[in-house]
Design a protein around this motif. Structure first.
Motif, PDB file in Angstrom:
ATOM      1  N   ASP A 187       0.819  -1.212   0.000  1.00 39.38           N
ATOM      2  CA  ASP A 187       0.000   0.000   0.000  1.00 39.38           C
ATOM      3  C   ASP A 187       0.855   1.265   0.000  1.00 39.38           C
ATOM      4  OD1 ASP A 187      -2.420  -1.335  -0.114  1.00 39.38           O
ATOM      5  OD2 ASP A 187      -2.546  -1.561   2.065  1.00 39.38           O
ATOM      6  N   HIS A 211       1.439   2.805  -3.279  1.00 40.62           N
ATOM      7  CA  HIS A 211       0.308   3.358  -4.028  1.00 40.62           C
ATOM      8  C   HIS A 211      -0.360   4.536  -3.348  1.00 40.62           C
ATOM      9  CE1 HIS A 211       0.662  -0.148  -6.603  1.00 40.62           C
ATOM     10  NE2 HIS A 211       0.653  -0.914  -5.522  1.00 40.62           N
ATOM     11  N   ALA A 212       0.081   4.872  -2.154  1.00 42.97           N
ATOM     12  CA  ALA A 212      -0.621   5.906  -1.394  1.00 42.97           C
ATOM     13  C   ALA A 212      -0.396   7.291  -1.982  1.00 42.97           C
ATOM     14  CB  ALA A 212      -0.139   5.874   0.045  1.00 42.97           C
ATOM     15  N   LYS A 239      -6.389   7.832  -1.113  1.00 41.17           N
ATOM     16  CA  LYS A 239      -5.389   6.824  -0.728  1.00 41.17           C
ATOM     17  C   LYS A 239      -4.528   7.385   0.393  1.00 41.17           C
ATOM     18  CE  LYS A 239      -5.147   4.375  -5.107  1.00 41.17           C
ATOM     19  NZ  LYS A 239      -4.241   3.931  -6.177  1.00 41.17           N
ATOM     20  N   GLU A 255      -6.320  -0.605  -1.986  1.00 36.50           N
ATOM     21  CA  GLU A 255      -4.921  -0.318  -2.298  1.00 36.50           C
ATOM     22  C   GLU A 255      -4.551   1.113  -1.920  1.00 36.50           C
ATOM     23  OE1 GLU A 255      -2.834  -1.924  -6.099  1.00 36.50           O
ATOM     24  OE2 GLU A 255      -3.318   0.178  -6.481  1.00 36.50           O
ATOM     25  N   GLY A 256      -3.533   1.258  -1.121  1.00 40.16           N
ATOM     26  CA  GLY A 256      -3.020   2.591  -0.785  1.00 40.16           C
ATOM     27  C   GLY A 256      -3.741   3.258   0.352  1.00 40.16           C
TER      28      GLY A 256
END
Lengths: 446, 904
Positions: free
Chosen positions: B168, B171-172, B299, B334-335
């Motif tokens: 994660d 992708h944040a 995110k 995700e993220g």
């Protein structure tokens, strides 16, 4: 013998140097390098040799070099440089008014010669100091001052060596005492010891080289010298020399009695307790004389045509025994004689070194600390290394190095130039390479 | 035993063998590939296939091979200091525990365990205490780091679950780091974030920390809040989200309970940004900017760690964070998500087996009799504990009061690490039976032990660990254990059998234990959907923690274990990256709970003569240094305990930079070197947690920590102890480098391991001794000395030689401002120094000073500050990357990169 008046170049100034020791050798070099043709130079010497390096006499005695090896100026050299060299001759009289000196050759006491001078220079040096002991007028007591002394001591030592090499049942050991635990005495004792003589050194002070070393270093030195087969009796003097009389009625040394009551059998004694300036010619000429012949900052005596350099002169109440300031005197005098330049001579302290193989020693300035000083000491007992720097008001005032004398001259320079050092302590004691390049480095880091 | 066969196979192999294992340090749980030759780990490198680190290792991990040595290890069992056989030692323990239980009941005994233990060890200990002795008195040093987060998770999610994964971070859009100096404590995660920032320049990093740290250096925004005000910050955030219409109403409606109450409480306490800014003592602009970043991005990850957990209201703080993620639905994709990062390699594994007094096992708890019954039936337990046991601080109180009469401490050093550590020491000294299973002789707790049991350690033992993202990995045995050291599971099982529980503890290999653990996790475990709809008489219970997919793991598969993220079961045989993606929380309702939080300040406020003591990690050390303290290069970055303090406070308490000072509380004092720095807030000091009696005269910071705990979870308030400060008033300072350790008598000393032996930094409050004898008397065999001193007693240096080899070097000076570089002199140890100019060694400098590279910045390549400054000043290097190319610094583990950057 020619006089300077008969010279083919009458315009030249006549320069006579009395004495042919190291100061003369150096002075000649200084003059020739400046004005090779200005003077008609005459050198009068009482020894039969050319100028030699007296400092190396102990090396001759120790067998590290020979008499030939220490001669710096051979008779040929004088010839080559158009210098008249009159050896084996004494100056007996000086007529200041007429600028004439009277000479007498050593081996012809009645033949006297006279020379006129424009400039007269005394470089008569010094002789061994006397000690107060009784019964000194006997055979077997030597000074340690010139080549002649050295040769006598050497031949005595040589006979000891030869004796010891013969493996007979009757083994007669040669015994000698050396009086004086200064530099010269130690060098003499060492020279005798390595020749196989059983030497005892007698010294008035509690430790050796007491003017140059503190007790620790002096004691370390004693330990090392003891390993070189020298025995020591410290803290006393010779009270009386003892003699026997041989078949021809000659009094011959057979022992010494010390102030502490000890009696030592010996067939030779070397007196090395210090030097006395040869100032007699000054007296003869009625110059101003104190402990030695008094000179001003330009090496001029009380007579405007007579100068003095070296161990025979006295400058601002100081007399001289080590070469370094004498070299400076020669320069000062040469500048004045050659160019009429007046560069005042300044007496500076001189570091001490001892010329005994395997002994490293360096000393300068004060030896003992006091309340207003701080001394830094490093001791490596097993390596016999001892180093001390005494600092006062942020400046080095004394250095004693024993066993390892590295950086000695650097410390000496720092001492001379009043360089601030306390920020570099104690690392500096271990070598001048540890002196921070930038003096502020340490205080910045702090 | 099977393990022995494995040893033999491996160690007799003629050539070197590469072996995959897992790093034993922090909760990141990095995969390590070790090269083993002749029963020695010759090198380690990051395992490129491991999902946790993808090949990277920090400096501690990179130095693992240097920690593995038989030197300083406990080699044989001891009873009252006397070496005995294993049989005698385990009988002694079994008999004493049995007798105590018989006379005083099950609650008169306790186990105190460690996040350093492997899951299998933990499982066996926990099973023995809770199922067979019949007490809940098993607690662990995880109580000191993870209890708050664990309880917060339980309250919000129904179970102690970290929903996200390390991926994660890649992708944040926004990463909040709260109470985490990950740059030091979790370097691999931190570097993953730095890398993510390089790949995505729009990624914003916000750090909440009262201190400026290596982690704040690269942050886009540093909220330097007043200590302990995190709860106010998050209540303010929840209010802000509501006020700005940033609540995810749909998510809240579908998946959450308690939103209204939580919001109301938050608004009542911190209604506005201004109120939050005032409570946290930060600028409203910065605060608002951080709130905007949280609220207006999807995110968003919140990494939280000890700054949140080690607090008297740590659970609430955790829930305040979780509230905000739940209210905005920023979880499970995700993220995004809250991300508690764990301190220890197996704190998670310990929680999974129930190693805390508040848990039973397998994420089951005492609150529900059905859960107790489930475990009782699975274990066929004769004396199933029925209630929670005593948590760490209470446990040691009970030891002190005599309620607990026998305690078994495994793989941890509570005399150093527990709050009020001097009290803990005294309590243990009074306790009739203290058993300590330990690997290292330098653990201070050994001094209190009646029975010492030599345990195996990393590289010798086998078992599984679970890291911060639920990944289970294996540690494998590569080396023969030194002396007669045994594996913890084996020691515990032996004692259990001697206590009469033969059948239940007849384990031959950790593989069997792991399978049993996996079976328990799946035992009567139903899906959340089934759970929500189950009938009242259904005894089955849902747990997210389910690794029943591994029950058929073969011995060989166990040995070659492929890292995998739980849950692992029929539905998700390959593990799960993110939990709660579709809601489905592990509560009875399947919905997450928002908890109303009334933020509280720390329990004890400082008086006007006090400052707040905060604690944390140094970059290259681990816990109480029993392992990292053995590695020279890990001691070079920082070799002394320090006290970081703001210039204003330094002036107030008359403390000078780089001088020694003392921190006082509870009658105990800590000595450390002052670092004056504006990185601290006024009124706060920071001290690292690591140093202890084995490494320093007086540096156990835990002795100064008040035994104040969170009422909900029992975790101590390590980050906030009011203390007083005073100068140390040394008359001299200096150091001793020695080939071997010596008993120091100076008021201050700190020991560090160096390549050639040990180095002590010293200071004393009496004058420099007149002579060198006090040093020389420590070395009766030496009679070859070089001594430097002065006649004003301002300096003393002593070098000792044995057969011309330098074996001892001592320096003392009344100039306290001296900064000593010992790099040169250390390099001269072990060499022959012929008499002659060896005295020059006493300068402790090489003449061209090339050894003096300055304080070490890069531990991996031993690159010093001076070298780096030269490279920068020469104009050759204009960035940290340039430095890396020229000097290699920062190119291995990267944990010095923040420092490198700060030098420009």
């Amino acid at each position: 013998m020619q006089s300077s008046h008969s010279s083919s170049l009458p315009l030249k100034t006549s320069l006579i140097i009395v004495g042919n020791g190291m100061a003369t050798g150096r002075l000649l070099d200084e003059i020739l390098s400046r004005t090779p043709d200005k003077f008609n130079i005459t050198v009068v010497g009482k020894e039969p040799f050319g100028s030699y390096n007296r400092i190396m006499l102990s090396a001759v005695l120790a067998g590290d070099t020979t008499v030939e090896g220490i001669i710096q100026k051979t008779p040929q050299w004088y010839k080559d440089n158009n210098i008249e060299f009159i050896s084996d001759t004494l100056v007996t009289d000086i007529d200041r008014e007429n600028q004439i000196i009277t000479l007498c050759a050593n081996n012809a006491e009645n033949e006297k010669t006279q020379l006129t001078y424009d400039e007269l220079i005394f470089a008569t040096g010094s002789r061994s100091a006397k000690i107060p002991a009784k019964n000194q007028n006997i055979r077997g007591i030597f000074n340690f001052r010139d080549i002649k002394d050295t040769e006598k001591i050497q031949s005595f030592a040589q006979s000891a060596k030869n004796n010891n090499h013969i493996e007979t049942d009757v083994y007669e050991e040669k015994r000698a005492v050396v009086v004086g635990g200064g530099l010269l005495g130690l060098e003499a004792a060492y020279g005798l010891a390595i020749s196989g003589v059983n030497v005892t050194l007698i010294h008035r002070n509690k430790w050796l080289l007491n003017r140059q070393l503190d007790r620790v270093a002096g004691t370390m030195l004693q330990k090392i010298m003891a390993e070189k087969n020298i025995k020591f009796v410290l803290g006393c003097e010779v009270a009386r020399f003892d003699n026997l009389t041989n078949a021809s009625g000659e009094k011959i040394l057979c022992g010494v009695e010390l102030t502490n009551g000890t009696y030592l059998e010996t067939s030779m004694a070397v007196i090395a307790t210090g030097i006395t300036p040869n100032k007699e010619l000054g007296n003869n000429a009625q110059l101003e004389v104190n402990r030695a012949i008094v000179v001003n900052d330009y090496m001029l005596t009380s007579d405007p045509h007579i100068s003095a350099v070296g161990e025979c002169c006295e400058h601002r109440n100081a007399t001289f025994g080590l070469v370094d300031p004498i070299w400076v005197q020669c320069k000062t005098l040469a500048e004045r004689l050659c160019f009429d330049n007046e560069h005042a001579f300044k007496n500076s302290p001189v570091p001490t070194k001892l010329k005994v193989s395997g002994v490293q020693l360096f000393s300068a300035g004060v030896v003992e600390s006091s309340d207003d000083t701080q001394s830094f000491v490093v001791t490596d007992e097993n390596a016999s290394v001892y180093r001390k720097i005494i600092v006062k008001d942020d400046v080095i005032v004394g250095v004693v190095l024993f066993g390892d004398v590295s950086s000695g001259m650097a410390y000496f320079d720092m001492m001379q130039s009043n360089q601030k050092v306390i920020h570099a302590m104690p690392e500096l004691l271990l070598g001048h390479e540890f002196m921070p390049e930038d003096n502020n480095e340490k205080s910045e880091a702090a | 035993m099977n393990t022995d066969i494995i040893f033999t196979d491996k160690t007799n192999a003629p050539s070197s063998v590469e072996q995959k294992t897992t790093c034993p340090y922090c909760g990141v749980g990095c995969g390590v590939t070790a090269t083993v030759e002749n029963n020695t780990i010759v090198s380690v490198k990051g395992d490129v296939e491991h999902p946790s680190n993808l090949g990277r290792l920090c400096v501690k991990g990179s130095s693992l091979s240097e920690t593995v040595s038989t030197e300083g290890r406990v080699l044989a069992p001891r009873v009252h200091g006397k070496e005995v056989s294993w049989d005698e030692a385990t009988s002694k323990v079994a008999e004493h525990f049995s007798k105590t239980i018989k006379e005083h009941g099950p609650d008169s005994v306790a186990f105190y365990l460690s996040g350093q233990l492997l899951t299998e060890d933990y499982y066996v200990a926990n099973k023995l205490m809770k199922g067979f002795i019949g007490s809940g008195n098993v607690d662990t040093n995880s109580r000191l780091c993870m209890a708050s987060a664990s309880t917060a998770h339980k309250r919000a999610f129904g179970e102690d679950v970290v929903p996200g994964c390390y991926e994660d971070f890649d992708h944040a859009d926004v990463i909040f780091m709260v109470g985490s100096n990950a740059a030091y404590a979790h370097p691999i995660i931190y570097q993953r974030i730095v890398k993510a920032k390089e790949n995505n320049p729009n990624l914003k990093v916000v750090v909440l920390d009262p201190r400026e740290t290596a982690t704040t250096k690269d942050a886009d925004l540093h909220i330097q809040l007043k200590p302990g005000t995190d709860g106010y910050y998050y209540n303010g955030l929840l209010s802000f989200l509501e006020n700005n219409d940033l609540i995810n109403q749909t998510y809240v409606a579908d998946h959450c309970l308690g939103f209204e109450d939580a919001l109301k409480t938050a608004q009542a306490q911190v209604a506005t940004v201004e109120a939050a800014a005032m409570a946290c003592d930060v600028s409203p602009e910065d605060l608002l900017a951080s709130y905007e970043l949280f609220g207006r991005n999807s995110k968003v990850i919140t990494v939280f760690s000890q700054g949140i957990n080690q607090s008297s209201s740590g659970v609430d703080k955790g829930n305040a964070i979780l509230n905000c993620h739940l209210a905005t639905g920023k979880i499970g994709y995700e993220g995004a998500g809250p991300f508690s990062i764990t301190g220890q390699p197996n704190a998670m594994g310990g929680r999974e087996v129930g190693g805390l007094a508040s848990q039973i096992a397998a994420h089951l708890h005492f609150e529900d009799p059905a859960e107790i019954d489930l475990v009782k039936r699975f274990w066929n337990a004769p004396n199933m504990a029925q209630k929670q046991g005593l948590k760490a601080v209470d446990m040691f109180n009970a030891i002190d009061s005599g309620k607990i009469k026998a305690v078994w401490i495994m793989a941890t050093n509570p005399v150093v690490s527990m709050p009020d550590a001097d009290f803990v020491k005294q309590a243990l000294e009074k306790c009739p039976m203290v058993v300590v299973s330990e690997c290292y002789e330098n653990a201070d707790t050994l001094a209190c032990a009646d029975v010492v049991l030599p345990a195996t350690t990393w590289g010798e033992k086998q078992g599984s660990v679970t890291n911060s993202q639920r990944t289970i990995s294996i540690q494998v045995p590569m080396l023969k254990a030194p002396g007669s050291a045994k594996n913890d599971w084996d020691i515990i099982s032996t004692v259990a059998r001697k206590m009469g529980f033969d059948e239940a503890f007849n384990y031959q290999h950790p593989h069997e234990i792991f399978i049993e653990h996996a079976q328990l996790s799946g035992f009567e475990n139903i899906s959340i959907e089934e759970s929500v709809n189950r009938s009242p008489d259904d005894t089955r219970i849902h747990r997210a923690f389910d690794i029943s997919g591994l029950v058929d793991l073969s011995f060989e598969e166990y040995h070659q274990f492929t890292p995998i993220q739980w849950p692992i079961n029929v539905a998700t045989p390959n593990g799960v990256k993110r939990l709660f993606s579709q809601g489905g929380f592990a509560t009875k309702t399947g919905k997450a709970n928002l908890i109303p939080i009334l933020a509280k300040l720390p329990k004890i406020a400082p008086t006007e003569h006090q400052v707040i003591l905060n604690t944390g990690r140094a970059r290259d050390q681990w816990h109480t240094m029993t392992r990292t303290g053995r590695v020279p290069k890990l001691m070079t970055h920082l070799s002394e305990p320090y006290i970081e303090i703001h210039p204003t406070d330094a002036e107030r308490f008359k403390l000078a930079d780089k001088q020694l000072a003392q921190v006082n509380n509870r009658g105990a004092s800590l000595f450390g070197r002052v670092t004056v720095s504006e990185k601290q807030r006024i009124g706060e000091v920071f001290v690292p947690i690591h140093w202890n009696d084995s490494f320093s005269a007086s540096a156990r910071v835990s002795a100064l920590v008040n035994p104040i705990t969170d009422d909900l979870c029992g975790q101590p308030e390590f980050k906030h102890s009011p203390v007083t400060l005073a100068p140390f008033n040394a008359l001299w300072s200096g150091y001793l480098v020695s080939v071997d350790s010596k008993a120091m008598t100076t008021a201050y000393w700190t020991k560090s391991t160096i390549a050639s032996g040990v180095k002590y930094q010293l200071a004393d409050q009496t004058a420099i001794p007149d002579n060198q004898e006090f040093i020389q008397s420590m070395y009766p065999d030496i009679n070859d000395w070089v001594v430097l001193k002065d006649d004003k007693s301002e300096t003393l240096r002593v070098a000792g030689f044995l057969d011309n080899v330098l074996v001892c070097f001592f320096v003392a000076s009344t100039d306290l401002s001296q900064q000593y570089s010992t790099q040169y002199i250390e390099s001269q140890f072990g060499k022959i120094h012929k008499k002659g100019n060896r005295f020059k060694l006493l300068a402790a400098l090489d003449s061209d000073r090339s050894f003096d590279v300055g304080a070490i910045v890069c531990s991996c390549f031993q690159v010093g500050e001076k070298t780096i400054k030269q490279a920068i000043e020469s104009g050759e290097c204009k960035s940290a990357e340039d430095l890396g190319r020229k000097l290699k610094c920062g190119t291995n583990c990267g944990s010095c990169i923040p420092e490198l950057k700060s030098m420009f």
